[in-house]
Design a protein around this motif. Structure first.
Motif, PDB file in Angstrom:
ATOM      1  N   VAL A 172       0.602  -1.349  -0.244  1.00  0.00           N
ATOM      2  CA  VAL A 172      -0.002  -0.311  -0.233  1.00  0.00           C
ATOM      3  C   VAL A 172       0.997   1.350   0.081  1.00  0.00           C
ATOM      4  CG1 VAL A 172      -2.288   1.630   1.406  1.00  0.00           C
ATOM      5  CG2 VAL A 172      -1.714  -1.615   1.133  1.00  0.00           C
ATOM      6  N   LEU A 173       0.439   2.512  -0.906  1.00  0.00           N
ATOM      7  CA  LEU A 173       1.396   3.576  -0.735  1.00  0.00           C
ATOM      8  C   LEU A 173       0.356   4.748  -0.373  1.00  0.00           C
ATOM      9  CD1 LEU A 173       3.876   4.763  -2.386  1.00  0.00           C
ATOM     10  CD2 LEU A 173       3.029   5.075  -4.135  1.00  0.00           C
ATOM     11  N   PHE A 174       1.073   5.749   0.493  1.00  0.00           N
ATOM     12  CA  PHE A 174       0.169   6.146   1.440  1.00  0.00           C
ATOM     13  C   PHE A 174       1.363   7.732   1.099  1.00  0.00           C
ATOM     14  CE2 PHE A 174      -0.665   2.529   4.338  1.00  0.00           C
ATOM     15  CZ  PHE A 174      -2.263   2.303   4.371  1.00  0.00           C
ATOM     16  N   ALA A 175       0.294   8.220   0.802  1.00  0.00           N
ATOM     17  CA  ALA A 175       1.290   9.956   1.140  1.00  0.00           C
ATOM     18  C   ALA A 175       2.243  10.195   1.869  1.00  0.00           C
ATOM     19  CB  ALA A 175      -0.776  11.507   1.409  1.00  0.00           C
ATOM     20  N   GLU A 176       3.332  10.944   0.807  1.00  0.00           N
ATOM     21  CA  GLU A 176       4.433  11.417   1.632  1.00  0.00           C
ATOM     22  C   GLU A 176       4.237  12.131   3.130  1.00  0.00           C
ATOM     23  OE1 GLU A 176       8.147  13.485   1.012  1.00  0.00           O
ATOM     24  OE2 GLU A 176       7.493  12.621  -0.884  1.00  0.00           O
ATOM     25  N   GLY A 177       4.542  11.085   3.768  1.00  0.00           N
ATOM     26  CA  GLY A 177       4.802  12.006   5.606  1.00  0.00           C
ATOM     27  C   GLY A 177       3.148  11.731   6.411  1.00  0.00           C
ATOM     28  N   LYS A 178       3.059  10.673   5.730  1.00  0.00           N
ATOM     29  CA  LYS A 178       0.897  10.019   6.469  1.00  0.00           C
ATOM     30  C   LYS A 178       0.994   9.061   7.705  1.00  0.00           C
ATOM     31  CE  LYS A 178      -3.163   9.240   5.625  1.00  0.00           C
ATOM     32  NZ  LYS A 178      -4.985   9.937   5.119  1.00  0.00           N
ATOM     33  N   GLU A 179       1.309   9.271   8.645  1.00  0.00           N
ATOM     34  CA  GLU A 179       2.264   8.322   9.652  1.00  0.00           C
ATOM     35  C   GLU A 179       0.865   7.965  10.167  1.00  0.00           C
ATOM     36  OE1 GLU A 179       3.966  10.752  12.792  1.00  0.00           O
ATOM     37  OE2 GLU A 179       5.671  11.630  11.140  1.00  0.00           O
ATOM     38  N   ASP A 180      -0.034   7.861   9.722  1.00  0.00           N
ATOM     39  CA  ASP A 180      -1.593   7.393  10.406  1.00  0.00           C
ATOM     40  C   ASP A 180      -1.816   5.564   9.559  1.00  0.00           C
ATOM     41  OD1 ASP A 180      -2.451   8.355   8.939  1.00  0.00           O
ATOM     42  OD2 ASP A 180      -3.932   9.584  10.651  1.00  0.00           O
ATOM     43  N   MET A 181      -1.554   6.024   8.433  1.00  0.00           N
ATOM     44  CA  MET A 181      -1.369   4.494   7.336  1.00  0.00           C
ATOM     45  C   MET A 181      -3.194   4.647   7.442  1.00  0.00           C
ATOM     46  SD  MET A 181       2.036   2.346   7.395  1.00  0.00           S
ATOM     47  CE  MET A 181       0.748   1.322   8.787  1.00  0.00           C
ATOM     48  N   ARG A 182      -3.894   5.602   7.294  1.00  0.00           N
ATOM     49  CA  ARG A 182      -5.333   5.388   7.325  1.00  0.00           C
ATOM     50  C   ARG A 182      -6.079   6.284   6.183  1.00  0.00           C
ATOM     51  NH1 ARG A 182      -8.635   7.647  12.405  1.00  0.00           N
ATOM     52  NH2 ARG A 182      -6.492   5.763  14.034  1.00  0.00           N
ATOM     53  N   THR A 183      -7.178   6.122   4.699  1.00  0.00           N
ATOM     54  CA  THR A 183      -7.086   6.392   4.410  1.00  0.00           C
ATOM     55  C   THR A 183      -9.501   6.867   4.712  1.00  0.00           C
ATOM     56  OG1 THR A 183      -8.251   6.065   1.467  1.00  0.00           O
ATOM     57  CG2 THR A 183      -8.450   4.626   3.226  1.00  0.00           C
ATOM     58  N   THR A 184      -9.932   7.295   3.823  1.00  0.00           N
ATOM     59  CA  THR A 184     -11.325   8.184   4.143  1.00  0.00           C
ATOM     60  C   THR A 184     -12.027   7.136   3.220  1.00  0.00           C
ATOM     61  OG1 THR A 184     -10.525  10.068   4.259  1.00  0.00           O
ATOM     62  CG2 THR A 184     -12.676   9.701   4.045  1.00  0.00           C
ATOM     63  N   ASN A 185     -12.922   6.603   4.321  1.00  0.00           N
ATOM     64  CA  ASN A 185     -14.199   6.506   3.252  1.00  0.00           C
ATOM     65  C   ASN A 185     -14.938   7.344   2.782  1.00  0.00           C
ATOM     66  OD1 ASN A 185     -15.865   4.141   2.887  1.00  0.00           O
ATOM     67  ND2 ASN A 185     -17.094   3.658   4.686  1.00  0.00           N
ATOM     68  N   ILE A 186     -15.235   7.733   1.782  1.00  0.00           N
ATOM     69  CA  ILE A 186     -15.875   8.169   0.799  1.00  0.00           C
ATOM     70  C   ILE A 186     -16.982   7.593   0.777  1.00  0.00           C
ATOM     71  CG2 ILE A 186     -16.633   9.116  -1.350  1.00  0.00           C
ATOM     72  CD1 ILE A 186     -13.367   9.271  -1.523  1.00  0.00           C
ATOM     73  N   VAL A 187     -18.140   8.564   1.133  1.00  0.00           N
ATOM     74  CA  VAL A 187     -20.373   8.424   0.997  1.00  0.00           C
ATOM     75  C   VAL A 187     -20.996   9.018   0.495  1.00  0.00           C
ATOM     76  CG1 VAL A 187     -22.130   7.123   2.019  1.00  0.00           C
ATOM     77  CG2 VAL A 187     -20.121   6.191   2.718  1.00  0.00           C
ATOM     78  N   TYR A 188     -21.363   8.997  -0.834  1.00  0.00           N
ATOM     79  CA  TYR A 188     -21.736  10.591  -1.418  1.00  0.00           C
ATOM     80  C   TYR A 188     -23.373  10.042  -0.474  1.00  0.00           C
ATOM     81  CZ  TYR A 188     -17.780  11.080  -4.404  1.00  0.00           C
ATOM     82  OH  TYR A 188     -16.322  10.841  -4.735  1.00  0.00           O
ATOM     83  N   GLN A 189     -22.978  11.293   0.541  1.00  0.00           N
ATOM     84  CA  GLN A 189     -25.056  11.279   1.278  1.00  0.00           C
ATOM     85  C   GLN A 189     -26.143  11.432  -0.006  1.00  0.00           C
ATOM     86  OE1 GLN A 189     -25.897  10.139   3.925  1.00  0.00           O
ATOM     87  NE2 GLN A 189     -23.143  10.069   4.215  1.00  0.00           N
ATOM     88  N   GLU A 190     -25.779  12.089  -1.097  1.00  0.00           N
ATOM     89  CA  GLU A 190     -26.764  13.096  -1.690  1.00  0.00           C
ATOM     90  C   GLU A 190     -27.561  11.825  -2.957  1.00  0.00           C
ATOM     91  OE1 GLU A 190     -22.970  13.943  -3.823  1.00  0.00           O
ATOM     92  OE2 GLU A 190     -23.543  14.358  -1.522  1.00  0.00           O
ATOM     93  N   ILE A 191     -26.812  10.803  -2.948  1.00  0.00           N
ATOM     94  CA  ILE A 191     -27.240   9.529  -3.621  1.00  0.00           C
ATOM     95  C   ILE A 191     -27.843   8.132  -3.470  1.00  0.00           C
ATOM     96  CG2 ILE A 191     -25.545  10.082  -5.727  1.00  0.00           C
ATOM     97  CD1 ILE A 191     -23.568   7.626  -4.809  1.00  0.00           C
ATOM     98  N   LEU A 192     -27.457   8.477  -1.881  1.00  0.00           N
ATOM     99  CA  LEU A 192     -29.063   7.812  -1.024  1.00  0.00           C
ATOM    100  C   LEU A 192     -29.686   8.216  -1.152  1.00  0.00           C
ATOM    101  CD1 LEU A 192     -26.480   6.704   1.570  1.00  0.00           C
ATOM    102  CD2 LEU A 192     -26.225   5.564  -0.218  1.00  0.00           C
ATOM    103  N   PRO A 193     -31.071   7.366  -0.726  1.00  0.00           N
ATOM    104  CA  PRO A 193     -32.274   7.382  -0.814  1.00  0.00           C
ATOM    105  C   PRO A 193     -32.165   7.513   0.883  1.00  0.00           C
ATOM    106  CG  PRO A 193     -31.933   4.875  -0.944  1.00  0.00           C
ATOM    107  CD  PRO A 193     -30.670   5.185  -0.958  1.00  0.00           C
ATOM    108  N   GLN A 194     -33.507   8.834   0.657  1.00  0.00           N
ATOM    109  CA  GLN A 194     -33.477   9.640   1.707  1.00  0.00           C
ATOM    110  C   GLN A 194     -34.872   8.388   2.639  1.00  0.00           C
ATOM    111  OE1 GLN A 194     -32.217  12.609   2.771  1.00  0.00           O
ATOM    112  NE2 GLN A 194     -30.778  12.650   0.847  1.00  0.00           N
ATOM    113  N   LEU A 195     -34.718   9.007   3.930  1.00  0.00           N
ATOM    114  CA  LEU A 195     -35.526   7.694   4.628  1.00  0.00           C
ATOM    115  C   LEU A 195     -36.716   8.812   5.038  1.00  0.00           C
ATOM    116  CD1 LEU A 195     -32.624   5.530   5.754  1.00  0.00           C
ATOM    117  CD2 LEU A 195     -34.693   5.486   4.027  1.00  0.00           C
TER     118      LEU A 195
END
Length: 66
Positions: A43-66
């Protein structure tokens, strides 16, 4: 190979470029679970990124509104 095309396949080596957040919900699991051995995942992380995490992207606008 894209993550979507890798579904249902087994591969001997996996390399992920996470220098920018590109994942939507569940894609990281799919990408990592295709590999037959955890020792063959790189896994290649951004330079200087020490926490080794990535963002889970969820597009709320395309999910059905409850």
């Amino acid at each position: 190979m894209t993550i979507n095309k890798s579904q249902g396949q087994s591969v001997s080596h996996v390399g992920l470029d996470l220098r920018t957040a590109v994942f939507s919900h569940g894609q990281l699991y799919v990408a990592l679970s295709r590999c037959t051995s955890p020792l063959c995942i790189k896994v290649l992380f951004a330079e200087g990124k020490e926490d080794m995490r990535t963002t889970n992207i969820v597009y709320q606008e395309i999910l059905p509104q409850l």
